[in-house]
Write an enzyme that holds these catalytic residues in place. Structure first.
Site, PDB file in Angstrom:
ATOM      1  N   GLY A  18       8.790   5.578   9.347  1.00 43.53           N
ATOM      2  CA  GLY A  18       8.512   4.383  10.151  1.00 43.53           C
ATOM      3  C   GLY A  18       9.708   3.464  10.342  1.00 43.53           C
ATOM      4  N   ILE A  19       9.428   2.173  10.254  1.00 43.39           N
ATOM      5  CA  ILE A  19      10.437   1.155  10.563  1.00 43.39           C
ATOM      6  C   ILE A  19      11.595   1.205   9.566  1.00 43.39           C
ATOM      7  CG2 ILE A  19      10.815  -1.349  10.621  1.00 43.39           C
ATOM      8  CD1 ILE A  19       7.926  -1.568  11.823  1.00 43.39           C
ATOM      9  N   TYR A 148      -3.605  -9.167   5.032  1.00 47.02           N
ATOM     10  CA  TYR A 148      -2.330  -8.721   5.623  1.00 47.02           C
ATOM     11  C   TYR A 148      -1.627  -9.910   6.290  1.00 47.02           C
ATOM     12  CZ  TYR A 148       0.957  -6.125   8.569  1.00 47.02           C
ATOM     13  OH  TYR A 148       2.089  -5.661   9.184  1.00 47.02           O
ATOM     14  N   LYS A 152       2.025 -11.640   5.437  1.00 48.29           N
ATOM     15  CA  LYS A 152       3.150 -11.652   6.372  1.00 48.29           C
ATOM     16  C   LYS A 152       3.612 -13.082   6.675  1.00 48.29           C
ATOM     17  CE  LYS A 152       3.827  -7.255   6.666  1.00 48.29           C
ATOM     18  NZ  LYS A 152       5.043  -6.673   6.060  1.00 48.29           N
ATOM     19  N   THR A 183       4.088   4.221  14.134  1.00 49.79           N
ATOM     20  CA  THR A 183       4.604   4.754  12.859  1.00 49.79           C
ATOM     21  C   THR A 183       3.472   5.549  12.216  1.00 49.79           C
ATOM     22  OG1 THR A 183       3.840   2.885  11.523  1.00 49.79           O
ATOM     23  CG2 THR A 183       6.014   2.658  12.542  1.00 49.79           C
TER      24      THR A 183
END
Ligand code: NAD
Length: 244
Positions: A18-19, A148, A152, A183
């Site tokens: 992914g990222i 989540y 963040k 992703t």
């Protein structure tokens, strides 16, 4: 490759897929010596074939492992914190264990790596810390992203706190707030949403497509490089217009 990170050493967490993976590879392509870490050793083995100097297993939830790793690695110019987990649900579906796990992996991990790598960065005259936050929680409320979003937003606050504390000492700290990026885990969430799950995620992106990890890595290269030398403490949104 244009050597935008030539001569720099970079340390990346969650660099197997992914990222994080895209950032590790993009940093290496721009000339940095990259150490990519993750708990996914199979994924790391693939990243090792992409020009990354070194890969190593590191569980960012393990404080002593992070300390040991930082001592072994020594001074880095770039610290990219990508580890994170998306819990699905509202406050009613979030147990204390869910809450603690999300905050531990998404936020405390960044506290651990920052505290461990900062002393050598400071001694070496400075560096750039790039944290992966999210558009969700910082710029937009998203359904079923209760804990989540809270993590963040905490990442964005942690980023500003680090930036202001070390602004006179050559340290910059920024975070990236991606929208919906294709992703492995994102595709898993789309599949879990049932038939049409992917289309549902695409539909919320005004550009009519998901973002790529490479698009996030382009911003990470800028923030890691001296090109962004007047930028610190900022939550950089890159979301294909999701929040417009
Ligand atoms: P992903 O979720 O597909 O992969 C996460 C990686 O983290 C995996 O390689 C996994 O092995 C690693 N990891 C998990 N626990 C770990 C631990 N304890 N120690 C070290 N590594 C661990 O990756 P992604 O979707 O690219 O997400 C990367 C970051 O970007 C996360 O912080 C995520 O919240 C954030 N983000 C993603 C999106 C998106 O749409 N994909 C959007 C906004 C923000």
């Amino acid at each position: 490759m244009s050597d935008r990170l030539k001569g720099k050493r970079a340390f990346v967490t969650a660099g197997a897929v992914g990222i994080g993976r895209a950032c590790a590879i993009a940093f290496a392509r721009e000339g940095a010596t990259v150490i990519a870490t993750d708990i996914d050793e199979k994924g790391l083995a693939l990243v090792a074939k992409e020009g990354v100097a070194e890969v190593a297993r590191l569980d960012v939830r393990d404080g002593s492992a992070v300390e040991t790793m930082a001592k072994k690695v020594g001074k880095v110019d770039i610290l990219l914190n990508a580890a994170g987990f998306v819990h699905h649900g509202t406050a009613l579906e979030c147990s204390d264990a869910d809450w603690d796990f999300s905050f531990d992996l998404n936020v405390k991990s960044m506290h651990r790596t920052t505290r461990a790598f900062l002393p050598a960065m400071l001694a070496g005259g400075g560096g750039s810390i790039v944290n992966i936050s999210s558009a969700a929680g910082v710029f937009k409320a998203a359904p079923n992203r209760y804990v989540y979003s809270a993590t963040k937003a905490a990442v964005a606050a942690l980023t500003r706190a680090v930036a202001v504390d070390f602004i006179g000492k050559g340290i910059r700290c920024n975070c990236i707030c991606p929208g919906t990026i294709e992703t492995p885990s994102m595709l898993g969430r789309a599949a879990a949403a049932g038939p049409g799950g992917r289309e549902m995620f695409v539909a919320r992106q005004p550009m009519g497509r998901l973002g790529t990890a490479e698009e996030i890595a382009s911003l990470a290269v800028y923030l890691a490089s001296d090109e962004s030398s007047f930028t610190t403490g900022v939550a950089h949104i890159i979301d294909g217009g999701w929040t417009l």
